[in-house]
Scaffold this motif. Sequence first.
Motif, PDB file in Angstrom:
ATOM      1  N   LEU A 149       0.857  -1.179   0.000  1.00 11.40           N
ATOM      2  CA  LEU A 149       0.000   0.000   0.000  1.00 11.40           C
ATOM      3  C   LEU A 149       0.898   1.236   0.000  1.00 11.40           C
ATOM      4  CD1 LEU A 149      -2.998   0.862   0.111  1.00 11.40           C
ATOM      5  CD2 LEU A 149      -2.771   0.956   2.610  1.00 11.40           C
ATOM      6  N   ASP A 206       0.913   5.525  -0.116  1.00 10.25           N
ATOM      7  CA  ASP A 206       0.054   6.687   0.137  1.00 10.25           C
ATOM      8  C   ASP A 206       0.113   7.683  -1.029  1.00 10.25           C
ATOM      9  OD1 ASP A 206       2.350   8.290   0.474  1.00 10.25           O
ATOM     10  OD2 ASP A 206       2.153   8.394   2.658  1.00 10.25           O
ATOM     11  N   LYS A 218       2.642   0.141   3.880  1.00 15.56           N
ATOM     12  CA  LYS A 218       2.311  -1.162   4.436  1.00 15.56           C
ATOM     13  C   LYS A 218       2.610  -2.253   3.423  1.00 15.56           C
ATOM     14  CE  LYS A 218      -0.906  -2.579   7.893  1.00 15.56           C
ATOM     15  NZ  LYS A 218      -0.154  -3.103   8.937  1.00 15.56           N
ATOM     16  N   TYR A 220       1.656  -6.397   2.884  1.00 19.58           N
ATOM     17  CA  TYR A 220       0.752  -7.448   3.347  1.00 19.58           C
ATOM     18  C   TYR A 220       1.185  -8.798   2.792  1.00 19.58           C
ATOM     19  CZ  TYR A 220      -2.276  -3.387   4.035  1.00 19.58           C
ATOM     20  OH  TYR A 220      -2.786  -2.169   4.412  1.00 19.58           O
ATOM     21  N   LEU A 262      -8.055  -5.190   3.697  1.00 19.80           N
ATOM     22  CA  LEU A 262      -7.266  -3.973   3.510  1.00 19.80           C
ATOM     23  C   LEU A 262      -8.137  -2.721   3.511  1.00 19.80           C
ATOM     24  CD1 LEU A 262      -5.393  -6.283   2.594  1.00 19.80           C
ATOM     25  CD2 LEU A 262      -4.635  -4.835   0.747  1.00 19.80           C
ATOM     26  N   LYS A 279      -9.953  -0.978   5.650  1.00 20.25           N
ATOM     27  CA  LYS A 279      -9.749   0.060   6.678  1.00 20.25           C
ATOM     28  C   LYS A 279      -8.472   0.862   6.421  1.00 20.25           C
ATOM     29  CE  LYS A 279     -12.253  -1.248  10.846  1.00 20.25           C
ATOM     30  NZ  LYS A 279     -13.062  -2.396  10.475  1.00 20.25           N
ATOM     31  N   ASP A 280      -7.380   0.154   6.060  1.00 17.69           N
ATOM     32  CA  ASP A 280      -6.121   0.852   5.766  1.00 17.69           C
ATOM     33  C   ASP A 280      -6.270   1.738   4.528  1.00 17.69           C
ATOM     34  OD1 ASP A 280      -4.853  -0.288   7.942  1.00 17.69           O
ATOM     35  OD2 ASP A 280      -3.866  -1.854   6.766  1.00 17.69           O
ATOM     36  N   ARG A 311      -8.190   4.815   5.381  1.00 18.53           N
ATOM     37  CA  ARG A 311      -7.361   5.736   6.180  1.00 18.53           C
ATOM     38  C   ARG A 311      -6.476   6.598   5.270  1.00 18.53           C
ATOM     39  NH1 ARG A 311      -2.255   3.803   9.661  1.00 18.53           N
ATOM     40  NH2 ARG A 311      -1.290   5.831   9.801  1.00 18.53           N
ATOM     41  N   TYR A 312      -5.824   5.973   4.297  1.00 21.60           N
ATOM     42  CA  TYR A 312      -4.916   6.722   3.433  1.00 21.60           C
ATOM     43  C   TYR A 312      -5.660   7.539   2.376  1.00 21.60           C
ATOM     44  CZ  TYR A 312      -1.138   4.657   5.960  1.00 21.60           C
ATOM     45  OH  TYR A 312      -0.284   4.298   6.972  1.00 21.60           O
ATOM     46  N   GLU A 366      -6.484  10.858   4.127  1.00 22.48           N
ATOM     47  CA  GLU A 366      -5.399  11.726   4.631  1.00 22.48           C
ATOM     48  C   GLU A 366      -5.183  12.931   3.746  1.00 22.48           C
ATOM     49  OE1 GLU A 366      -1.764   9.605   5.340  1.00 22.48           O
ATOM     50  OE2 GLU A 366      -2.426   9.027   7.317  1.00 22.48           O
TER      51      GLU A 366
END
Length: 159
Positions: free
Chosen positions: A129, A131, A138, A140, A149, A151-152, A155-156, A159
């Motif tokens: 992952l 950004d 990240k 995985y 994945l 939620k991650d 999140r990005y 941002e």
Amino acid sequence: MNLYDISVRTITGESKTMSDYKGKVLLIVNTASKCGLTPQYKGLQSLYERYREQGLEVLGFPCNQFASQEPGTNEEIARFCDLTYGVTFPLFAKIDVNGPNTHPLYQHLKAQAPENQNQDIEWNFAKFLVDRSGNVVKRYAPDTQPQDLAKDIERYLNE
């Protein structure tokens, strides 16, 4: 080396640089058509459809380094992904992700990943992952299901 300076070739042979994806959240995956994990294409496509409008790009890089599970030509791979899983996210020409011919993209991803830094890719469907600024945030394991994945990714994207 900057992620956005790296050249890649699409599955149809077009030359690009990763700068085409600047400002996007990227999920980069080494893929294979004849692997027990191949059904992850469905989950990856689902993530792409769900988050593309918010700035996610899923990028698939076929690789034949694991038990020769991606033996086809780029054309055969593209046809398989389309017909079997309805893949519309970008696919790229087959590459090596480990060893002396490791593609520069995977040299960069492995060097920058916060987890398992500089460790070889262990199998098909390892995921990175990235950004919106081009930072590898990240890594995985191959058996991590795409839906895990979400939620991650959210999140990005936020941002």
